[in-house]
Design a protein around this motif. Structure first.
Motif, PDB file in Angstrom:
ATOM      1  N   MET A   5     -29.687  -4.741 -46.053  1.00  0.00           N
ATOM      2  CA  MET A   5     -28.070  -5.429 -45.060  1.00  0.00           C
ATOM      3  C   MET A   5     -28.064  -6.572 -43.478  1.00  0.00           C
ATOM      4  N   ARG A   6     -29.835  -6.405 -42.993  1.00  0.00           N
ATOM      5  CA  ARG A   6     -29.970  -7.342 -42.006  1.00  0.00           C
ATOM      6  C   ARG A   6     -29.907  -9.094 -43.472  1.00  0.00           C
ATOM      7  N   ALA A   7     -30.238  -8.991 -43.846  1.00  0.00           N
ATOM      8  CA  ALA A   7     -31.189  -9.724 -44.729  1.00  0.00           C
ATOM      9  C   ALA A   7     -29.966 -10.657 -45.904  1.00  0.00           C
ATOM     10  N   MET A   8     -29.109  -9.739 -45.870  1.00  0.00           N
ATOM     11  CA  MET A   8     -27.043  -9.795 -47.120  1.00  0.00           C
ATOM     12  C   MET A   8     -27.156 -10.400 -46.130  1.00  0.00           C
TER      13      MET A   8
ATOM     14  N   ALA B 184     -46.271   2.571 -46.969  1.00  0.00           N
ATOM     15  CA  ALA B 184     -45.439   1.088 -47.137  1.00  0.00           C
ATOM     16  C   ALA B 184     -45.503   1.121 -45.514  1.00  0.00           C
ATOM     17  N   PHE B 185     -44.521   2.222 -44.699  1.00  0.00           N
ATOM     18  CA  PHE B 185     -44.846   1.889 -43.667  1.00  0.00           C
ATOM     19  C   PHE B 185     -46.110   1.327 -42.483  1.00  0.00           C
ATOM     20  N   ILE B 186     -47.181   1.254 -43.075  1.00  0.00           N
ATOM     21  CA  ILE B 186     -48.021   1.042 -42.427  1.00  0.00           C
ATOM     22  C   ILE B 186     -48.061  -0.399 -42.848  1.00  0.00           C
TER      23      ILE B 186
ATOM     24  N   SER C  47     -37.756   4.878 -40.373  1.00  0.00           N
ATOM     25  CA  SER C  47     -37.787   5.247 -38.870  1.00  0.00           C
ATOM     26  C   SER C  47     -37.470   5.224 -38.003  1.00  0.00           C
ATOM     27  N   ARG C  48     -36.917   4.351 -37.937  1.00  0.00           N
ATOM     28  CA  ARG C  48     -35.291   3.862 -36.598  1.00  0.00           C
ATOM     29  C   ARG C  48     -36.843   4.052 -35.009  1.00  0.00           C
ATOM     30  N   LEU C  49     -37.708   3.289 -35.678  1.00  0.00           N
ATOM     31  CA  LEU C  49     -39.164   3.133 -34.447  1.00  0.00           C
ATOM     32  C   LEU C  49     -38.428   2.155 -33.759  1.00  0.00           C
ATOM     33  N   SER C  50     -37.969   0.891 -34.215  1.00  0.00           N
ATOM     34  CA  SER C  50     -37.931  -0.556 -33.678  1.00  0.00           C
ATOM     35  C   SER C  50     -37.459  -0.764 -32.395  1.00  0.00           C
TER      36      SER C  50
ATOM     37  N   LEU D  57     -29.218  -2.002 -38.565  1.00  0.00           N
ATOM     38  CA  LEU D  57     -29.082  -1.714 -39.249  1.00  0.00           C
ATOM     39  C   LEU D  57     -30.027  -1.551 -40.822  1.00  0.00           C
ATOM     40  N   ASN D  58     -30.335  -1.078 -41.616  1.00  0.00           N
ATOM     41  CA  ASN D  58     -31.923  -1.647 -42.404  1.00  0.00           C
ATOM     42  C   ASN D  58     -31.940  -3.274 -42.735  1.00  0.00           C
ATOM     43  N   PHE D  59     -33.748  -3.414 -42.608  1.00  0.00           N
ATOM     44  CA  PHE D  59     -33.862  -4.860 -43.555  1.00  0.00           C
ATOM     45  C   PHE D  59     -33.073  -5.590 -44.544  1.00  0.00           C
TER      46      PHE D  59
ATOM     47  N   GLY E 230     -40.167 -12.434 -31.745  1.00  0.00           N
ATOM     48  CA  GLY E 230     -40.746 -12.480 -32.514  1.00  0.00           C
ATOM     49  C   GLY E 230     -40.607 -13.052 -34.264  1.00  0.00           C
ATOM     50  N   ILE E 231     -40.246 -10.842 -34.220  1.00  0.00           N
ATOM     51  CA  ILE E 231     -39.737 -11.292 -36.344  1.00  0.00           C
ATOM     52  C   ILE E 231     -38.213 -11.803 -35.608  1.00  0.00           C
ATOM     53  N   HIS E 232     -37.397 -11.873 -35.255  1.00  0.00           N
ATOM     54  CA  HIS E 232     -35.651 -11.857 -34.902  1.00  0.00           C
ATOM     55  C   HIS E 232     -35.958 -13.511 -35.838  1.00  0.00           C
TER      56      HIS E 232
ATOM     57  N   SER F  48     -38.087 -15.310 -36.898  1.00  0.00           N
ATOM     58  CA  SER F  48     -38.707 -15.866 -37.886  1.00  0.00           C
ATOM     59  C   SER F  48     -37.953 -15.608 -39.404  1.00  0.00           C
ATOM     60  N   GLN F  49     -37.241 -13.854 -38.975  1.00  0.00           N
ATOM     61  CA  GLN F  49     -36.536 -13.532 -40.059  1.00  0.00           C
ATOM     62  C   GLN F  49     -35.593 -14.439 -39.670  1.00  0.00           C
ATOM     63  N   LEU F  50     -34.964 -14.847 -39.445  1.00  0.00           N
ATOM     64  CA  LEU F  50     -33.773 -15.577 -39.517  1.00  0.00           C
ATOM     65  C   LEU F  50     -34.233 -17.153 -40.563  1.00  0.00           C
ATOM     66  N   GLN F  51     -35.131 -17.056 -39.822  1.00  0.00           N
ATOM     67  CA  GLN F  51     -35.550 -18.710 -40.750  1.00  0.00           C
ATOM     68  C   GLN F  51     -35.838 -18.710 -42.110  1.00  0.00           C
TER      69      GLN F  51
HETATM   70  C1  LIG Z   1     -32.846 -11.344 -40.427  1.00  0.00           C
HETATM   71  C2  LIG Z   1     -33.366 -10.033 -39.755  1.00  0.00           C
HETATM   72  C3  LIG Z   1     -33.451  -9.663 -38.784  1.00  0.00           C
HETATM   73  C4  LIG Z   1     -34.594  -9.168 -38.159  1.00  0.00           C
HETATM   74  N1  LIG Z   1     -34.205  -8.623 -36.286  1.00  0.00           N
HETATM   75  C5  LIG Z   1     -35.448  -7.827 -36.060  1.00  0.00           C
HETATM   76  C6  LIG Z   1     -35.580  -7.215 -34.519  1.00  0.00           C
HETATM   77  O1  LIG Z   1     -34.883  -9.171 -33.851  1.00  0.00           O
HETATM   78  N2  LIG Z   1     -36.083  -6.853 -34.353  1.00  0.00           N
HETATM   79  C7  LIG Z   1     -37.235  -6.233 -35.229  1.00  0.00           C
HETATM   80  O2  LIG Z   1     -37.560  -4.566 -34.609  1.00  0.00           O
HETATM   81  N3  LIG Z   1     -36.932  -6.146 -37.159  1.00  0.00           N
HETATM   82  C8  LIG Z   1     -36.095  -6.791 -37.175  1.00  0.00           C
HETATM   83  N4  LIG Z   1     -35.886  -7.723 -38.426  1.00  0.00           N
HETATM   84  C9  LIG Z   1     -36.664  -6.728 -38.774  1.00  0.00           C
HETATM   85  C10 LIG Z   1     -36.024  -5.545 -39.952  1.00  0.00           C
HETATM   86  O3  LIG Z   1     -35.273  -5.182 -40.472  1.00  0.00           O
HETATM   87  C11 LIG Z   1     -36.095  -4.152 -39.113  1.00  0.00           C
HETATM   88  O4  LIG Z   1     -37.895  -3.829 -37.990  1.00  0.00           O
HETATM   89  C12 LIG Z   1     -35.880  -2.919 -39.598  1.00  0.00           C
HETATM   90  O5  LIG Z   1     -34.728  -2.599 -39.584  1.00  0.00           O
HETATM   91  C13 LIG Z   1     -36.071  -1.526 -37.972  1.00  0.00           C
HETATM   92  O6  LIG Z   1     -35.837  -0.209 -38.885  1.00  0.00           O
HETATM   93  P1  LIG Z   1     -37.055   0.728 -38.647  1.00  0.00           P
HETATM   94  O7  LIG Z   1     -37.737   0.809 -37.656  1.00  0.00           O
HETATM   95  O8  LIG Z   1     -36.699   2.181 -38.883  1.00  0.00           O
HETATM   96  O9  LIG Z   1     -37.369   0.412 -39.723  1.00  0.00           O
HETATM   97  P2  LIG Z   1     -39.146   0.901 -40.739  1.00  0.00           P
HETATM   98  O10 LIG Z   1     -38.698   0.284 -42.440  1.00  0.00           O
HETATM   99  O11 LIG Z   1     -39.300   2.510 -39.725  1.00  0.00           O
HETATM  100  O12 LIG Z   1     -40.348  -0.031 -40.083  1.00  0.00           O
HETATM  101  C14 LIG Z   1     -41.577   0.993 -39.141  1.00  0.00           C
HETATM  102  C15 LIG Z   1     -41.715  -1.202 -37.980  1.00  0.00           C
HETATM  103  O13 LIG Z   1     -41.803  -2.030 -39.461  1.00  0.00           O
HETATM  104  C16 LIG Z   1     -41.622  -3.283 -38.977  1.00  0.00           C
HETATM  105  N5  LIG Z   1     -40.685  -3.777 -39.707  1.00  0.00           N
HETATM  106  C17 LIG Z   1     -40.441  -3.669 -40.908  1.00  0.00           C
HETATM  107  N6  LIG Z   1     -39.289  -4.294 -41.803  1.00  0.00           N
HETATM  108  C18 LIG Z   1     -40.559  -5.655 -41.192  1.00  0.00           C
HETATM  109  C19 LIG Z   1     -39.980  -6.478 -41.221  1.00  0.00           C
HETATM  110  N7  LIG Z   1     -39.348  -7.484 -42.396  1.00  0.00           N
HETATM  111  N8  LIG Z   1     -40.302  -7.952 -40.370  1.00  0.00           N
HETATM  112  C20 LIG Z   1     -41.491  -7.393 -39.857  1.00  0.00           C
HETATM  113  N9  LIG Z   1     -41.519  -5.818 -39.182  1.00  0.00           N
HETATM  114  C21 LIG Z   1     -40.508  -4.816 -40.008  1.00  0.00           C
HETATM  115  C22 LIG Z   1     -40.125  -3.708 -36.993  1.00  0.00           C
HETATM  116  O14 LIG Z   1     -41.437  -2.852 -36.326  1.00  0.00           O
HETATM  117  C23 LIG Z   1     -40.303  -2.030 -37.631  1.00  0.00           C
HETATM  118  O15 LIG Z   1     -40.112  -1.094 -36.606  1.00  0.00           O
HETATM  119  C24 LIG Z   1     -35.130  -8.374 -39.007  1.00  0.00           C
HETATM  120  C25 LIG Z   1     -34.850  -8.447 -40.200  1.00  0.00           C
HETATM  121  C26 LIG Z   1     -34.247  -9.460 -40.299  1.00  0.00           C
HETATM  122  C27 LIG Z   1     -33.892  -9.509 -42.038  1.00  0.00           C
END
Ligand SMILES: Cc1cc2nc3c(=O)[nH]c(=O)nc-3n(C[C@H](O)[C@H](O)[C@H](O)COP(=O)(O)OP(=O)(O)OC[C@H]3O[C@@H](n4cnc5c(N)ncnc54)[C@H](O)[C@@H]3O)c2cc1C
Length: 512
Positions: A338-341, A265-267, A225-228, A334-336, A371-373, A375-378
């Motif tokens: 690749m961040r995880a990798m 899946a997005f929701i 979505s690129r809404l983050s 970066l997408n999820f 909060g996301i960051h 938790s994900q890092l850990q």
């Molecule tokens: C190490 C690591 C660090 C991350 N740090 C951040 C961060 O600082 N901020 C952040 O918004 N996301 C973070 N994420 C989660 C995820 O990678 C991003 O939300 C996503 O890539 C953002 O792109 P999008 O909005 O196009 O995602 P979409 O897939 O379109 O997702 C929509 C929204 O859902 C939420 N979301 C998606 N995936 C996750 C997930 N796995 N966990 C929690 N929420 C999620 C986000 O708010 C995202 O904007 C992190 C993931 C990892 C592995």
């Protein structure tokens, strides 16, 4: 005559803004944003966040002006700014959203609360996501999230402001504030108008690619979505995104199951957004301390600065890793997967502690959401004690998600001439071929800092050895109680051992 102050923080919008609506019902109000130099100098902030915030602020200021309102922008420490305003024209109430931020904003909010108490100002705070303040455990959390997102969105209120007591101050530059300089040339731009355009484009068009498109770094930039960053700055409310998505799902023709499933899946990810933020809200210490204390000391004393530097510079010699860093430096995203990798490579073969890696990535991700960051890092580093070990092999990930090497060649010009057979493991190439393809001239690392398979195996053994210890096993239940999801995971959708383990613990599959 009394008035209320609406303190905008990471909620830079007028729509579905509970604090603004409440203040407008109560009477006259003053809209305030405080640029906090100390906040912007924190180690997790970078100039891209500051520029993005200014773009959002300009948009907010324009929207207010459009409705006959004005935004007062002050620079300084919030208690001092509020005190100054209060002296000039006493106000009775402060309105804002609850913020689940970093340790700095937590302490700042506590100082503001003490100031309000001293001055007899009522501070009314409202949730803006499904995160619940003062939650004692996770029972019933998912139902409360659902009831939060189902409430009607609040329209932007009509405003009756007070004349600004002092003029707005000129917005300082990132350099003047001393913000860490990192502003990728192709990052997303801030502001609600842009956020709405991105949301529409995703719901109507790009979401058709969501399923199947979000894992590869080639397709993810348009399939996701690129809404983050807009969620992190609060240009859109979580609730309005969920509701707009559900409306779009209802509009789709019945046979369009692919896009509907993508939107579903997005929701789920919007649910995870709050699920992960809730962890930091419930335990702010996880920003710097292991979620499961049994993992303390695991990596702390073995930090290898040279390896961290190679990772941050995108010079590890693992092509997919270095290509991801190059993309991140160019786009701030970066997408999820690749961040995880990246974190997995840092945590396992390189055996780096998550905290310095996390600070680097916090500055690099435009959408940094504490909060996301954290938790994900850990979770990706194996220190939560409740998640299955996730190890992403960068060579296998490249084969799976970039089989023709298009992504790697795009971001790493030094490897463009390298034939497919060597592309993901160039250190195995004979010397004469390195010469022929110009790798030495380009300064490409002769080999990665560690041998991938053996270093990863050793890392897993150490982690699993610790995990088996009785004290560590005993500590798991408390972490599950505090942070684990109570959501049932349908067995039919789960296949491998890792997901079965997640299911056993009642945790959601926070993976793509
Ligand atoms: C190490 C690591 C660090 C991350 N740090 C951040 C961060 O600082 N901020 C952040 O918004 N996301 C973070 N994420 C989660 C995820 O990678 C991003 O939300 C996503 O890539 C953002 O792109 P999008 O909005 O196009 O995602 P979409 O897939 O379109 O997702 C929509 C929204 O859902 C939420 N979301 C998606 N995936 C996750 C997930 N796995 N966990 C929690 N929420 C999620 C986000 O708010 C995202 O904007 C992190 C993931 C990892 C592995």
């Amino acid at each position: 005559m009394s008035y209320g102050v609406v303190w905008f923080k990471r909620d830079l919008r007028l729509h579905d803004h509970a604090a603004l609506t409440a203040a407008s019902i109560d009477g006259r109000l003053l809209c305030l944003y405080i640029i906090e130099p100390d906040l912007w100098r924190q180690a997790d902030a970078s100039s891209q966040h500051y520029h993005f915030m200014l773009e959002c602020l300009q948009d907010l200021s324009d929207s207010l002006a459009h409705r006959g309102g004005k935004l007062l922008v002050r620079i300084g420490e919030p208690v001092a700014v509020l005190e100054q305003l209060h002296r000039a024209a006493p106000f009775t109430a402060l309105y804002s959203h609850e913020e689940t931020g970093n340790g700095f904003t937590f302490e700042r909010d506590k100082a503001v609360a003490r100031w309000c108490l001293r001055r007899g100002v009522v501070w009314r705070e409202y949730p803006q996501t499904g995160v619940i303040r003062r939650l004692t455990n996770r029972d019933g959390w998912a139902a409360r999230w659902e009831s939060f997102v189902a409430q009607p969105c609040l329209p932007a209120p009509s405003l009756s402001g007070i004349p600004l007591p002092q003029p707005s101050q000129t917005w300082p530059t990132a350099e003047e504030l001393g913000v860490f300089p990192f502003n990728p040339p192709a990052r997303q731009l801030g502001g609600r108008r842009r956020a709405i355009a991105v949301l529409r484009d995703f719901l109507e068009q790009r979401s058709a690619q969501y399923r199947g498109g979000i894992s590869s770094p080639l397709s993810a930039p348009t399939a996701c979505s690129r809404l983050s960053p807009y969620l992190a700055a609060g240009c859109l409310s979580l609730r309005e995104i969920v509701q707009a998505t559900r409306r779009q799902m209802a509009r789709l023709p019945k046979e369009n199951t692919r896009q509907r499933k993508g939107l579903q899946a997005f929701i789920s990810r919007l649910h995870w957004h709050c699920h992960f933020m809730q962890k930091l809200e419930s335990e702010p210490e996880i920003e710097w301390r292991n979620m499961h204390r049994g993992y303390d000391g695991l990596r702390e004393n073995e930090h290898n600065e040279a390896q961290l530097a190679a990772l941050m510079a995108g010079r590890t010699g693992w092509p997919l890793v270095d290509a991801c860093v190059a993309m991140l430096n160019h786009t701030g995203w970066l997408n999820f997967r690749m961040r995880a990798m990246l974190v997995s490579v840092a945590a396992y073969p390189l055996w780096l502690h998550w905290r310095p890696v996390g600070l680097w990535l916090a500055r690099a991700f435009l959408d940094y959401e504490p909060g996301i960051h954290w938790s994900q890092l850990q979770m990706q580093s194996g220190t939560t004690g409740i998640n299955a070990t996730r190890v992403y092999n960068p060579v296998k990930q490249a084969m799976d998600h970039d089989p023709q090497g298009r992504f790697v060649r795009r971001w790493l010009p030094a490897l463009r001439q390298v034939p497919d057979v060597w592309l993901f493991e160039p250190w195995k190439m004979p010397d004469e071929l390195r010469q022929r393809y110009g790798l030495d001239q380009a300064g490409w690392p002769a080999k990665p800092p560690v041998e991938l398979e053996s270093a990863t195996r050793a890392a897993k053994q150490r982690l699993h050895g610790l995990r088996k210890q009785p004290a560590v096993r005993a500590g798991k239940a408390a972490v599950v109680n505090r942070h684990g999801s109570r959501q049932a995971v349908p067995a039919a959708r789960r296949g491998n051992a890792a997901t079965a383990f997640q299911q056993q613990l009642g945790l959601p599959l926070a993976d793509d």
